[in-house]
Motif scaffolding. Sequence first.
Motif, PDB file in Angstrom:
ATOM      1  N   ALA A  83      -8.473   3.447   9.830  1.00 44.68           N
ATOM      2  CA  ALA A  83      -8.319   3.172   8.396  1.00 44.68           C
ATOM      3  C   ALA A  83      -9.582   3.465   7.600  1.00 44.68           C
ATOM      4  N   TYR A 108      -5.350   0.390  -1.109  1.00 47.59           N
ATOM      5  CA  TYR A 108      -5.829  -0.862  -0.512  1.00 47.59           C
ATOM      6  C   TYR A 108      -6.217  -1.802  -1.641  1.00 47.59           C
ATOM      7  N   GLN A 109      -5.563  -2.947  -1.706  1.00 55.42           N
ATOM      8  CA  GLN A 109      -5.718  -3.842  -2.853  1.00 55.42           C
ATOM      9  C   GLN A 109      -7.097  -4.501  -2.940  1.00 55.42           C
ATOM     10  N   SER A 138     -10.189   4.486  -1.459  1.00 53.52           N
ATOM     11  CA  SER A 138      -9.801   3.437  -2.399  1.00 53.52           C
ATOM     12  C   SER A 138     -11.027   2.894  -3.131  1.00 53.52           C
ATOM     13  N   GLN A 192      -0.836   4.759   0.486  1.00 53.24           N
ATOM     14  CA  GLN A 192      -1.819   4.916   1.555  1.00 53.24           C
ATOM     15  C   GLN A 192      -1.475   6.061   2.504  1.00 53.24           C
ATOM     16  N   ARG A 242       0.849  -1.194   0.000  1.00 56.49           N
ATOM     17  CA  ARG A 242       0.000   0.000   0.000  1.00 56.49           C
ATOM     18  C   ARG A 242       0.887   1.247   0.000  1.00 56.49           C
ATOM     19  N   PHE A 254      -9.506   3.702   3.179  1.00 53.97           N
ATOM     20  CA  PHE A 254     -10.111   2.536   2.538  1.00 53.97           C
ATOM     21  C   PHE A 254     -11.311   2.949   1.686  1.00 53.97           C
TER      22      PHE A 254
END
Length: 523
Positions: free
Chosen positions: A133, A175-176, A140, A68, A65, A137
């Motif tokens: 987070a 964030y994948q 993302s 991030q 990340r 997130f």
Amino acid sequence: MTSIKGPAELAGSLFRKITKQQRFAFCCAFIAGLLCHLFIITNSMYNNDDIRYLYVTFDKPELGRWLQTYFAGISSYFSLPVVNCVLGLFYIGLTAMTVTALFDLKQGLHILLVSSMIAVFPAVACIYSYTFAADPFMLSLFFSCLAAYFITRTDGRRFAWLWGSFFLMLSVAIYQAYLPFTLLLMLLWYITAILSPERFDDRSLIRIGIRYVLMLMIGMGAYAIGMEVTLRCKDISLRDYQGIAESSLPGPTMLIARMRLALEDFIEFLKPSQVLTYNRFMQAGFALTVLTILALFVYRFCKKKTYASVLRIVLLLFCAACIPLSVNVIYLISETVQYHMLMRHAWCILFIAPVILLETFRGEPNEKKTFFALTEWCVIIALTVATWNYILLDNIAYFNMNFRYEKTYAHCLELRDRIKAADDYDKHLPLCFVGRYSKTFKTEGTDTLLDCMTGMKGARIGSGTRIYIPFFQNCLGEDVEGVTPEDEAAMKTNPLFTEMPVYPREGSIRRIDDVMVVKLNED
């Protein structure tokens, strides 16, 4: 001479480009999310990670990340429930607005339900349990939808798909887990294109498919390059977390094995024991959703005589096969990944798909009005049932979090008093907590209901010193230090430790060498 627009003029220009449907989608998602998640926004209910990350810079390129930290800094690096969660709702509102624009949704009730589903799906509640987070997130998520939006623009913008690559790279670098959201939106839009021969001929479908592949290759390639450059500049390597260090492009044999893993997980998550259909109402709503999708698909397939085109049949079969692989696409990159609820937000697309198909296929001449009216009733009922039950599930989870936090607080207060009351206590000695306290911290009635809700299940306090020390420091205000994980592991083999009874029995807290040890169980 070039003129520069002032802030008010620029804002007005941008606002006029946003349709009333898109503005309505934003408001629906934001308000639904605010009402659903209000309890955690206005309360501090730390889970095991949040208590350790009251301040965190997110500078963790070793987790893949690498962007991030920059976007998380928008809300500061503190865990601020109101700021982080409300900013997250802002990003969710933008996401709903983007989905509305992507599929050109028109009906107000449809937009309300689609936007609400995105905002209240249990993955959001799980992410909000990790308050620190919440906003990066959700950003993302927004970028993942922007990627799908730009790749599906075919109205003369030849290179819009490059913007799709850019936003895909941004999303995955934060964030994948939101890569599946992009893939499923792309698949859903492509399926509607296949079933619309009057708008997209065969050459257009092939051209769009090629752009899809190029966008994914460029976006993921840029992500990989950026990650490699960041790792080299910081002189670090990928960490062995969730299979990240083992990420690779699989060969044919390994690819088949990973595809099997993805399919097995897809089937497993459809079971009633999972969040998707956690009660009978949800099971009925899910069944109605699937039947409605099939009915709309078959109707359109037959009406447009899609069966007469071999190319379109092949493309539809390919898209159907890609659905379970797209939902669990991380398995194709790493077979050791563990899919948890934070990574499953893309499943909400299943419930909004009938609305999208209904609006896309409805309104043509000679349509069967009775069929579409009946289908719309089914869609509205199914989505309403699902949305309401997810609101309930989210709030049951928050209710449980609050009770477990209070029980944890009482437990740690008792522990602190017992430690200080020990005969050989010395406030300058580090603490060592070994094991997990066996007493349940769950609220009655939540034994199996919340098992799949990551961050909200089980005892509030986990196992070992690493978990207890932050709670003592941040919630009890104790100036204490803990031993290292290596010292804790070594303590388990110490003869003086093995003969100790288990807490709360007398002798379960004692000084061993220069450490105050608490034995919580026999494990």
